[in-house]
Design an enzyme around this catalytic site. Structure first.
Site, PDB file in Angstrom:
ATOM      1  N   TYR A   8      59.414  50.133 -30.776  1.00  0.00           N
ATOM      2  CA  TYR A   8      58.710  51.372 -30.472  1.00  0.00           C
ATOM      3  C   TYR A   8      57.681  51.011 -29.410  1.00  0.00           C
ATOM      4  O   TYR A   8      56.771  50.215 -29.670  1.00  0.00           O
ATOM      5  CB  TYR A   8      58.051  51.911 -31.745  1.00  0.00           C
ATOM      6  CG  TYR A   8      57.369  53.242 -31.570  1.00  0.00           C
ATOM      7  CD1 TYR A   8      58.091  54.363 -31.160  1.00  0.00           C
ATOM      8  CD2 TYR A   8      56.009  53.393 -31.825  1.00  0.00           C
ATOM      9  CE1 TYR A   8      57.469  55.591 -31.004  1.00  0.00           C
ATOM     10  CE2 TYR A   8      55.386  54.618 -31.675  1.00  0.00           C
ATOM     11  CZ  TYR A   8      56.121  55.712 -31.266  1.00  0.00           C
ATOM     12  OH  TYR A   8      55.508  56.937 -31.107  1.00  0.00           O
ATOM     13  N   LYS A  10      55.049  52.195 -28.165  1.00  0.00           N
ATOM     14  CA  LYS A  10      53.615  52.374 -28.426  1.00  0.00           C
ATOM     15  C   LYS A  10      53.093  51.403 -29.476  1.00  0.00           C
ATOM     16  O   LYS A  10      51.886  51.332 -29.713  1.00  0.00           O
ATOM     17  CB  LYS A  10      53.334  53.809 -28.878  1.00  0.00           C
ATOM     18  CG  LYS A  10      53.573  54.831 -27.786  1.00  0.00           C
ATOM     19  CD  LYS A  10      53.282  56.228 -28.276  1.00  0.00           C
ATOM     20  CE  LYS A  10      53.570  57.244 -27.183  1.00  0.00           C
ATOM     21  NZ  LYS A  10      53.376  58.620 -27.646  1.00  0.00           N
ATOM     22  N   CYS A  11      53.979  50.662 -30.095  1.00  0.00           N
ATOM     23  CA  CYS A  11      53.609  49.728 -31.159  1.00  0.00           C
ATOM     24  C   CYS A  11      53.175  48.395 -30.550  1.00  0.00           C
ATOM     25  O   CYS A  11      53.937  47.747 -29.826  1.00  0.00           O
ATOM     26  CB  CYS A  11      54.803  49.540 -32.095  1.00  0.00           C
ATOM     27  SG  CYS A  11      54.628  48.192 -33.269  1.00  0.00           S
ATOM     28  N   GLN A  12      51.966  47.982 -30.859  1.00  0.00           N
ATOM     29  CA  GLN A  12      51.416  46.727 -30.339  1.00  0.00           C
ATOM     30  C   GLN A  12      52.272  45.525 -30.747  1.00  0.00           C
ATOM     31  O   GLN A  12      52.535  44.638 -29.945  1.00  0.00           O
ATOM     32  CB  GLN A  12      49.981  46.549 -30.849  1.00  0.00           C
ATOM     33  CG  GLN A  12      49.261  45.359 -30.267  1.00  0.00           C
ATOM     34  CD  GLN A  12      48.981  45.493 -28.774  1.00  0.00           C
ATOM     35  OE1 GLN A  12      48.789  46.580 -28.255  1.00  0.00           O
ATOM     36  NE2 GLN A  12      48.986  44.384 -28.074  1.00  0.00           N
TER      37      GLN A  12
END
Length: 121
Positions: A8, A10-12
């Site tokens: 994903y 946007k997932c760090q």
């Protein structure tokens, strides 16, 4: 063989894992886990190859997990029920999930990545 890399953007944690693979020139095919989540059958295969408890596939810190009140439900769910729930929404899946068709990693731990994917370099 390239790794299928469910992530994903946007997932760090997903971004860290992606950067790790790129820095080592390890070929991978990125798959947006929300737009193109693994099917129930794919999830079952990933789970069986991972050697992990199925509970480890849940994104327990995710908003969707909390909204659905899964924390208590997962404790009593059957394997089939858990797979059915996980297949409903990519946001319920812990990410990233990486696989070469034989091995599977869930989440990002540098040591695990080094031991699993680093040896293929």
């Amino acid at each position: 063989m390239a790794i299928t890399f469910y992530w994903y953007p946007k997932c760090q944690t997903s971004r860290k894992a992606k950067k790790w693979l790129e820095e080592r020139n390890i070929p991978f095919e990125p798959v947006h886990i929300v737009e193109n989540p693994p099917s129930r059958e794919e999830l079952e295969n990933l789970y069986k190859r991972s050697g992990l408890e199925l509970k480890k596939f849940f994104n327990t810190s995710g908003q969707k997990y909390r909204e659905l009140g899964l924390k208590d439900q997962v404790k009593t769910m059957s394997e089939k029920e858990m797979l059915d729930v996980l297949a409903t929404d990519g946001m319920l899946l812990k990410r990233p999930i990486a696989t070469d068709g034989k091995q599977v990693t869930v989440g990002f731990n540098e040591t695990v990545y080094e031991n699993t994917w680093g040896k293929n370099v």
